[in-house]
Design an enzyme around this catalytic site. Structure first.
Site, PDB file in Angstrom:
ATOM      1  N   TYR A  13       0.821  -1.213   0.000  1.00 15.96           N
ATOM      2  CA  TYR A  13       0.000   0.000   0.000  1.00 15.96           C
ATOM      3  C   TYR A  13       0.856   1.264   0.000  1.00 15.96           C
ATOM      4  O   TYR A  13       0.393   2.323  -0.429  1.00 15.96           O
ATOM      5  CB  TYR A  13      -0.942  -0.004   1.212  1.00 15.96           C
ATOM      6  CG  TYR A  13      -2.116  -0.926   0.987  1.00 15.96           C
ATOM      7  CD1 TYR A  13      -3.277  -0.450   0.393  1.00 15.96           C
ATOM      8  CD2 TYR A  13      -2.042  -2.274   1.317  1.00 15.96           C
ATOM      9  CE1 TYR A  13      -4.353  -1.285   0.150  1.00 15.96           C
ATOM     10  CE2 TYR A  13      -3.109  -3.127   1.074  1.00 15.96           C
ATOM     11  CZ  TYR A  13      -4.261  -2.623   0.491  1.00 15.96           C
ATOM     12  OH  TYR A  13      -5.318  -3.453   0.235  1.00 15.96           O
ATOM     13  N   ALA A 224       3.401  10.822  15.340  1.00 16.46           N
ATOM     14  CA  ALA A 224       2.345  11.487  14.538  1.00 16.46           C
ATOM     15  C   ALA A 224       1.121  10.580  14.499  1.00 16.46           C
ATOM     16  O   ALA A 224      -0.010  11.033  14.677  1.00 16.46           O
ATOM     17  CB  ALA A 224       2.854  11.776  13.132  1.00 16.46           C
ATOM     18  N   CYS A 277      -1.889   0.401  10.825  1.00 15.84           N
ATOM     19  CA  CYS A 277      -0.806   1.130  11.499  1.00 15.84           C
ATOM     20  C   CYS A 277      -1.104   1.701  12.882  1.00 15.84           C
ATOM     21  O   CYS A 277      -0.248   1.600  13.762  1.00 15.84           O
ATOM     22  CB  CYS A 277      -0.300   2.229  10.582  1.00 15.84           C
ATOM     23  SG  CYS A 277       0.475   1.521   9.115  1.00 15.84           S
TER      24      CYS A 277
HETATM   25  P1  NAD Z   1       2.139  -4.102   2.803  1.00 11.96           P
HETATM   26  O1  NAD Z   1       2.000  -5.309   3.627  1.00 11.96           O
HETATM   27  O2  NAD Z   1       0.998  -3.618   1.973  1.00 11.96           O
HETATM   28  O3  NAD Z   1       3.399  -4.259   1.819  1.00 11.96           O
HETATM   29  C1  NAD Z   1       4.645  -4.716   2.233  1.00 11.96           C
HETATM   30  C2  NAD Z   1       5.218  -5.583   1.125  1.00 11.96           C
HETATM   31  O4  NAD Z   1       6.576  -5.903   1.434  1.00 11.96           O
HETATM   32  C3  NAD Z   1       4.508  -6.933   0.951  1.00 11.96           C
HETATM   33  O5  NAD Z   1       3.995  -7.011  -0.367  1.00 11.96           O
HETATM   34  C4  NAD Z   1       5.590  -7.978   1.218  1.00 11.96           C
HETATM   35  O6  NAD Z   1       5.486  -9.114   0.375  1.00 11.96           O
HETATM   36  C5  NAD Z   1       6.843  -7.192   0.909  1.00 11.96           C
HETATM   37  N1  NAD Z   1       8.060  -7.720   1.552  1.00 11.96           N
HETATM   38  C6  NAD Z   1       8.261  -7.988   2.870  1.00 11.96           C
HETATM   39  N2  NAD Z   1       9.517  -8.397   3.077  1.00 11.96           N
HETATM   40  C7  NAD Z   1      10.137  -8.390   1.872  1.00 11.96           C
HETATM   41  C8  NAD Z   1      11.456  -8.720   1.450  1.00 11.96           C
HETATM   42  N3  NAD Z   1      12.387  -9.096   2.319  1.00 11.96           N
HETATM   43  N4  NAD Z   1      11.735  -8.637   0.144  1.00 11.96           N
HETATM   44  C9  NAD Z   1      10.792  -8.250  -0.757  1.00 11.96           C
HETATM   45  N5  NAD Z   1       9.541  -7.920  -0.415  1.00 11.96           N
HETATM   46  C10 NAD Z   1       9.211  -7.975   0.898  1.00 11.96           C
HETATM   47  O7  NAD Z   1       2.594  -2.946   3.815  1.00 11.96           O
HETATM   48  P2  NAD Z   1       2.315  -1.368   3.679  1.00 11.96           P
HETATM   49  O8  NAD Z   1       0.935  -1.061   4.125  1.00 11.96           O
HETATM   50  O9  NAD Z   1       2.772  -0.925   2.337  1.00 11.96           O
HETATM   51  O10 NAD Z   1       3.298  -0.795   4.799  1.00 11.96           O
HETATM   52  C11 NAD Z   1       4.689  -0.811   4.635  1.00 11.96           C
HETATM   53  C12 NAD Z   1       5.311   0.040   5.729  1.00 11.96           C
HETATM   54  O11 NAD Z   1       4.859   1.399   5.586  1.00 11.96           O
HETATM   55  C13 NAD Z   1       4.943  -0.374   7.154  1.00 11.96           C
HETATM   56  O12 NAD Z   1       6.053  -0.162   7.981  1.00 11.96           O
HETATM   57  C14 NAD Z   1       3.823   0.585   7.524  1.00 11.96           C
HETATM   58  O13 NAD Z   1       3.767   0.825   8.911  1.00 11.96           O
HETATM   59  C15 NAD Z   1       4.241   1.849   6.809  1.00 11.96           C
HETATM   60  N6  NAD Z   1       3.143   2.748   6.432  1.00 11.96           N
HETATM   61  C16 NAD Z   1       1.974   2.241   5.923  1.00 11.96           C
HETATM   62  C17 NAD Z   1       0.971   3.115   5.520  1.00 11.96           C
HETATM   63  C18 NAD Z   1      -0.327   2.617   4.965  1.00 11.96           C
HETATM   64  O14 NAD Z   1      -1.234   3.416   4.773  1.00 11.96           O
HETATM   65  N7  NAD Z   1      -0.487   1.339   4.673  1.00 11.96           N
HETATM   66  C19 NAD Z   1       1.170   4.498   5.590  1.00 11.96           C
HETATM   67  C20 NAD Z   1       2.374   4.968   6.093  1.00 11.96           C
HETATM   68  C21 NAD Z   1       3.359   4.087   6.512  1.00 11.96           C
HETATM   69  C1  UGA Z   2      -3.047   6.782   9.095  1.00 11.80           C
HETATM   70  C2  UGA Z   2      -2.533   8.226   9.126  1.00 11.80           C
HETATM   71  O1  UGA Z   2      -3.639   9.117   8.902  1.00 11.80           O
HETATM   72  C3  UGA Z   2      -1.465   8.456   8.055  1.00 11.80           C
HETATM   73  O2  UGA Z   2      -0.928   9.768   8.170  1.00 11.80           O
HETATM   74  C4  UGA Z   2      -0.344   7.427   8.248  1.00 11.80           C
HETATM   75  O3  UGA Z   2       0.633   7.572   7.233  1.00 11.80           O
HETATM   76  C5  UGA Z   2      -0.935   6.030   8.189  1.00 11.80           C
HETATM   77  O4  UGA Z   2      -1.951   5.890   9.221  1.00 11.80           O
HETATM   78  C6  UGA Z   2       0.079   4.955   8.481  1.00 11.80           C
HETATM   79  O5  UGA Z   2       1.108   5.206   9.062  1.00 11.80           O
HETATM   80  O6  UGA Z   2      -0.287   3.847   8.111  1.00 11.80           O
HETATM   81  P1  UGA Z   2      -4.750   5.431   7.577  1.00 11.80           P
HETATM   82  O7  UGA Z   2      -4.692   4.458   8.684  1.00 11.80           O
HETATM   83  O8  UGA Z   2      -4.537   4.953   6.198  1.00 11.80           O
HETATM   84  O9  UGA Z   2      -3.675   6.592   7.819  1.00 11.80           O
HETATM   85  O10 UGA Z   2      -6.160   6.179   7.573  1.00 11.80           O
HETATM   86  P2  UGA Z   2      -6.811   7.274   8.555  1.00 11.80           P
HETATM   87  O11 UGA Z   2      -7.534   8.237   7.728  1.00 11.80           O
HETATM   88  O12 UGA Z   2      -5.829   7.827   9.505  1.00 11.80           O
HETATM   89  O13 UGA Z   2      -7.875   6.421   9.349  1.00 11.80           O
HETATM   90  C7  UGA Z   2      -7.489   5.451  10.300  1.00 11.80           C
HETATM   91  C8  UGA Z   2      -8.727   4.933  11.009  1.00 11.80           C
HETATM   92  O14 UGA Z   2      -9.284   5.936  11.844  1.00 11.80           O
HETATM   93  C9  UGA Z   2      -9.844   4.513  10.069  1.00 11.80           C
HETATM   94  O15 UGA Z   2     -10.462   3.351  10.554  1.00 11.80           O
HETATM   95  C10 UGA Z   2     -10.800   5.691  10.103  1.00 11.80           C
HETATM   96  O16 UGA Z   2     -12.113   5.343   9.781  1.00 11.80           O
HETATM   97  C11 UGA Z   2     -10.667   6.111  11.548  1.00 11.80           C
HETATM   98  N1  UGA Z   2     -11.009   7.530  11.784  1.00 11.80           N
HETATM   99  C12 UGA Z   2     -10.325   8.523  11.172  1.00 11.80           C
HETATM  100  C13 UGA Z   2     -12.028   7.843  12.673  1.00 11.80           C
HETATM  101  O17 UGA Z   2     -12.646   6.950  13.258  1.00 11.80           O
HETATM  102  N2  UGA Z   2     -12.331   9.150  12.906  1.00 11.80           N
HETATM  103  C14 UGA Z   2     -11.661  10.169  12.298  1.00 11.80           C
HETATM  104  O18 UGA Z   2     -11.988  11.356  12.562  1.00 11.80           O
HETATM  105  C15 UGA Z   2     -10.627   9.842  11.407  1.00 11.80           C
END
Ligand code: NAD
Ligand code: UGA
Length: 460
Positions: A13, A224, A277
């Site tokens: 993602y 954050a 997260c």
């Molecule tokens: P995800 O699970 O969607 O994707 C991670 C990918 O990494 C998977 O497809 C997995 O197969 C791959 N992977 C793992 N180990 C590997 C390796 N050794 N070699 C090659 N591929 C490998 O995870 P995500 O949601 O993209 O999150 C990734 C990181 O970003 C996490 O630390 C998360 O906390 C952070 N993050 C996520 C979001 C979000 O909205 N999902 C937002 C901000 C930060």
């Molecule tokens: C959150 C942060 O907003 C991002 O900045 C961060 O990068 C990300 O986590 C991450 O590190 O993964 P995300 O989890 O994708 O993003 O979505 P949010 O919009 O933050 O919503 C998180 C949860 O809180 C959802 O279930 C949403 O429905 C809920 N939410 C959000 C509420 O219940 N009330 C609100 O006012 C806002």
């Protein structure tokens, strides 16, 4: 160093959308996104852009414009690491499920595996960028691993946490509030920072690009998320107080948010926050604080999760009470499975916990979500409820096909389409008495009650 070739490890993602935007904004840089999951890579390469593994509004347009030009998805991890000047580590960092810190600490095995692989494969100097969310000082661990397995090339480590939210990821990437880059305060550390600043400068104003030391950057990301989640738990705790006093949480939330010192974002009451997260990052923060013997600090942040669990349970109990009180025998309809609207991601979604609570009380459920597919829903349920009865769950594609069979509809995700359903027509067809439990407060209470539904929302 002028960057010409980027490799991103992790096509999830974060990796997929982030690299699509970097490629779009920097047509002269070749961007290779690699993953050990070859099915995921195949999905990113699908001809039909509807089949990309991540659903995000606006993503297909950017992938269409860049894929095959300067954006590539591949399973050949070693080749692309070796070819790259800059490597992003964008892999998952879930909560540890065993060993020291089980249930709290971040599991860094995927990050560490990437560091080892980068060291083993690299023949030229590289900038390694920590994109995953990690505990403060993880960059030290990465440095150690890189040195241990390869002392013949120079590695510079940067921390560049991602702040995108799912559902609005493309907009968040396109117009970020800030880009955070942490690095070493040495001449080569500063040069590495400059290289990454240059990439972002293609579309982000310089004033929005913040440079710090490595540890401040790592800690800022974790905290954050904790701050955002803390606001949701605060407003959710008040929703219960509103129910007990007759105040209306929507009015309270508006009044609080109009104070410019507080602001209105993240004050929407809900059935509990989900997503991959918030919970894991807070657990991680609690673990770090406890490890440093800062128990009061740990207890303070842990309370956010306690309220979140309480809010999910409270909602399920209300539904159960209604079922018992009215002796409802048939299936209920659960609308929404994603953890928020506009994503196909269901990780830690409140809907999973609600369904689990209901199923464990013998309730049968039909589940509908516009974007989460059936396999994912069944998989989520099997993980959480080892002996759940598959016969008690039906994932449906048309929400109102069986409308005559239900007395009760529960809303777990705030998808726009739920707001615009023809609730008058639904009322005509649903079994009576008819109940709606709105876990997102998305429906108009007065209108829905006027139609004839018994309507239960949060905090009002
Ligand atoms: P995800 O699970 O969607 O994707 C991670 C990918 O990494 C998977 O497809 C997995 O197969 C791959 N992977 C793992 N180990 C590997 C390796 N050794 N070699 C090659 N591929 C490998 O995870 P995500 O949601 O993209 O999150 C990734 C990181 O970003 C996490 O630390 C998360 O906390 C952070 N993050 C996520 C979001 C979000 O909205 N999902 C937002 C901000 C930060
Ligand atoms: C959150 C942060 O907003 C991002 O900045 C961060 O990068 C990300 O986590 C991450 O590190 O993964 P995300 O989890 O994708 O993003 O979505 P949010 O919009 O933050 O919503 C998180 C949860 O809180 C959802 O279930 C949403 O429905 C809920 N939410 C959000 C509420 O219940 N009330 C609100 O006012 C806002």
């Amino acid at each position: 160093m002028k960057i010409k070739n980027i490799c991103c490890i992790g096509a999830g993602y974060v990796g997929g959308p982030t690299m699509s935007i970097i490629a779009q904004k920097n047509p002269n840089i070749k961007v290779n996104v690699v993953d050990m999951n070859s099915d995921k890579i195949a999905a990113w390469n699908s001809k039909n852009l509807e089949n990309l593994p991540v659903y995000e509004p606006g993503l297909t347009k950017v992938v269409k414009a860049t894929r095959g030009k300067n954006l590539f998805f591949s399973s050949d991890i070693e080749k692309h690491i070796n070819d790259a000047d800059m490597i992003f580590i964008s892999v998952n960092t879930p909560t540890k499920s065993s060993g020291e810190g089980k249930g709290y600490a971040a599991d860094l095995r995927y990050v560490e595996a990437c560091a080892k692989q980068i060291a083993e494969v690299s023949k030229t100097d590289k900038i390694v960028v920590e994109k995953s969310t990690v505990p403060v000082r993880t960059s030290d661990k990465i440095k150690e691993i890189l040195k241990l397995y390869n002392c013949s090339v120079d590695f510079q480590i940067l921390s560049n946490p991602e702040f995108l939210a799912e559902g609005t990821a493309m907009r968040d990437l396109e117009i970020p509030d800030r880009v955070l880059i942490g690095g070493d305060n040495t001449p080569s550390g500063k040069a590495a920072i400059d290289s990454l600043v240059e990439i972002y400068s293609s579309w982000v104003p310089k004033k929005n690009i913040l440079t710090t030391n490595l540890w401040s950057s790592e800690l800022s990301k974790l905290t954050a998320n904790a701050f955002l989640a803390q606001r949701i738990s605060s407003i959710n705790s008040l929703s219960e107080l509103c129910e007990a006093t007759g105040a209306d949480i929507e009015e309270v939330s508006k009044a609080i948010g109009m104070d410019s010192r507080v602001g209105s974002s993240f004050l929407k009451t809900s059935v509990g926050f989900g997503g991959s997260c918030f919970q894991k990052d807070i657990l991680n923060l609690v673990y770090i604080a406890r490890s440093l013997k800062l128990n009061k600090v740990a207890d303070y942040w842990e309370q956010i999760l306690i309220i979140n669990t309480h809010q999910r349970n409270r909602f399920s109990h209300k539904i159960m009470n209604c079922i018992h009180k009215n002796n409802l025998k048939d299936k209920i309809l659960l609308l929404g499975w994603a953890f928020k609207k506009n994503t196909n991601d269901s990780r830690e979604s409140a809907a999973i916990y609600i369904a689990k609570n209901l199923l464990s009380n013998g309730v049968k459920i039909d589940i509908y979500d516009p974007r989460v597919d059936e396999n994912q829903i069944i998989n989520d349920l099997s993980l959480f409820e080892s002996n759940f009865k598959i016969n008690n769950v039906n994932v449906i594609k048309e929400p109102f096909k069986n409308i005559k069979k239900y007395n009760l509809i529960a809303i777990a995700t705030e998808w726009d389409e739920f707001i615009y359903y023809d609730w008058n027509d639904i009322f005509k067809k649903i079994k009576k008495p008819a109940f709606i439990f709105d876990g997102r407060n998305i429906l108009n209470k007065d209108q829905i009650e006027m139609i004839g539904f018994n309507y239960f929302s949060l905090g009002r």
